[in-house]
Design an enzyme around this catalytic site. Structure first.
Site, PDB file in Angstrom:
ATOM      1  N   ARG A  77       0.861  -1.188   0.000  1.00 45.30           N
ATOM      2  CA  ARG A  77       0.000   0.000   0.000  1.00 45.30           C
ATOM      3  C   ARG A  77       0.895   1.236   0.000  1.00 45.30           C
ATOM      4  NH1 ARG A  77      -4.763  -1.197  -2.074  1.00 45.30           N
ATOM      5  NH2 ARG A  77      -6.024  -2.650  -0.828  1.00 45.30           N
ATOM      6  N   ALA A  89     -10.891  -7.251  -1.173  1.00 42.41           N
ATOM      7  CA  ALA A  89     -11.785  -6.092  -1.245  1.00 42.41           C
ATOM      8  C   ALA A  89     -11.664  -5.442  -2.614  1.00 42.41           C
ATOM      9  CB  ALA A  89     -11.444  -5.076  -0.147  1.00 42.41           C
ATOM     10  N   GLU A 106     -14.512  -9.981  -6.573  1.00 38.77           N
ATOM     11  CA  GLU A 106     -13.249  -9.615  -5.935  1.00 38.77           C
ATOM     12  C   GLU A 106     -12.590 -10.806  -5.250  1.00 38.77           C
ATOM     13  OE1 GLU A 106     -11.578  -6.966  -6.255  1.00 38.77           O
ATOM     14  OE2 GLU A 106     -13.037  -5.621  -7.171  1.00 38.77           O
ATOM     15  N   GLU A 110      -8.859 -11.598  -6.472  1.00 41.13           N
ATOM     16  CA  GLU A 110      -7.744 -11.341  -5.563  1.00 41.13           C
ATOM     17  C   GLU A 110      -7.241 -12.584  -4.838  1.00 41.13           C
ATOM     18  OE1 GLU A 110      -8.189  -6.631  -4.460  1.00 41.13           O
ATOM     19  OE2 GLU A 110      -8.509  -8.109  -2.870  1.00 41.13           O
ATOM     20  N   GLU A 158      -1.712  -5.503  -7.297  1.00 44.39           N
ATOM     21  CA  GLU A 158      -2.266  -6.832  -7.048  1.00 44.39           C
ATOM     22  C   GLU A 158      -1.360  -7.948  -7.570  1.00 44.39           C
ATOM     23  OE1 GLU A 158      -6.132  -6.861  -8.756  1.00 44.39           O
ATOM     24  OE2 GLU A 158      -7.025  -5.632  -7.182  1.00 44.39           O
TER      25      GLU A 158
END
Length: 217
Positions: A77, A89, A106, A110, A158
């Site tokens: 992040r 998310a 999602e 993910e 990702e």
């Protein structure tokens, strides 16, 4: 001074629209914008101005396997310069897509997972003093891996996602000790732990009303 007690029925956020006398977009960003509203409180003659992020909303997923292990993803992040343990998310940025459908998408994109059983776990606003973002956390159980040939090709941040399972009790301890800081992960993990203690009686259907999000009231 003795404060009066609020009953359980009274513990409910309510709509309270105020008179907006001016509204402008003061910044247009890559993912979201900043809006400036000038509004009036009650019968006051003077007005207040507030800048806030306009946000499409998001969904998050607490995915539990048959051993009550929670699925966590680890990803970078940039705003905080950290790799964080989170729950899957994503943004509600597909026109007309129901929240639970977005959550299913999602989870597959993910974490390469699908689930048979879906419920609403908890709703929240990330930072209601500075953002309009509404987030709904779903509980997903009855997990299955997406076949390798059908898996989503992740890119950007990702692309470096790491997927792991952790015992729910260990995840609770990590959240309470400050080892996990993602708001959706902390809230989702604690909510799942509390819901399990109530034998899952607090769970809501996937299509439950969502008054916190303007598109789903």
């Amino acid at each position: 001074m003795e404060l009066s007690r609020v009953s359980r029925a009274g513990l409910k956020d309510t709509m309270d629209p105020h008179t907006v006398v001016a509204s402008d977009t003061v910044y247009e960003g890559f993912i979201w914008d900043v809006q400036r509203d000038e509004f009036r409180m009650g019968d006051e003659d003077s007005t207040l101005k507030r800048d806030f992020i306009t946000h499409p909303g998001a969904v998050s997923i607490v995915a539990l396997d048959e051993q009550d292990r929670v699925l966590l993803i680890n990803q970078y992040r940039h705003p905080v310069g950290m790799r964080m343990w989170e729950i899957p998310a994503g943004l509600l940025d597909v026109d007309g897509e129901p929240p639970h459908t977005a959550a299913q998408r999602e989870l597959a994109e993910e974490a390469d997972m699908t689930a048979d059983d879906w419920h609403v776990l908890v709703d929240f606003h990330n930072s209601p003093g500075s953002s309009s973002e509404a987030n709904r956390i779903f509980l997903a159980r009855g997990l299955h891996e997406v076949p390798e040939a059908d898996r989503h090709e992740r890119d950007g941040e990702e692309a470096e996602i790491i997927v792991r399972f952790a015992d729910l009790d260990d995840a609770v301890a990590a959240a309470l000790s400050g080892q996990i800081n993602s708001p959706a992960a902390v809230l989702g993990i604690l909510a799942a732990h509390a819901a399990r203690a109530q034998d899952w009686t607090s769970l809501r259907p996937v299509d439950s009303p969502w008054p916190g999000h303007p598109n789903f009231r």
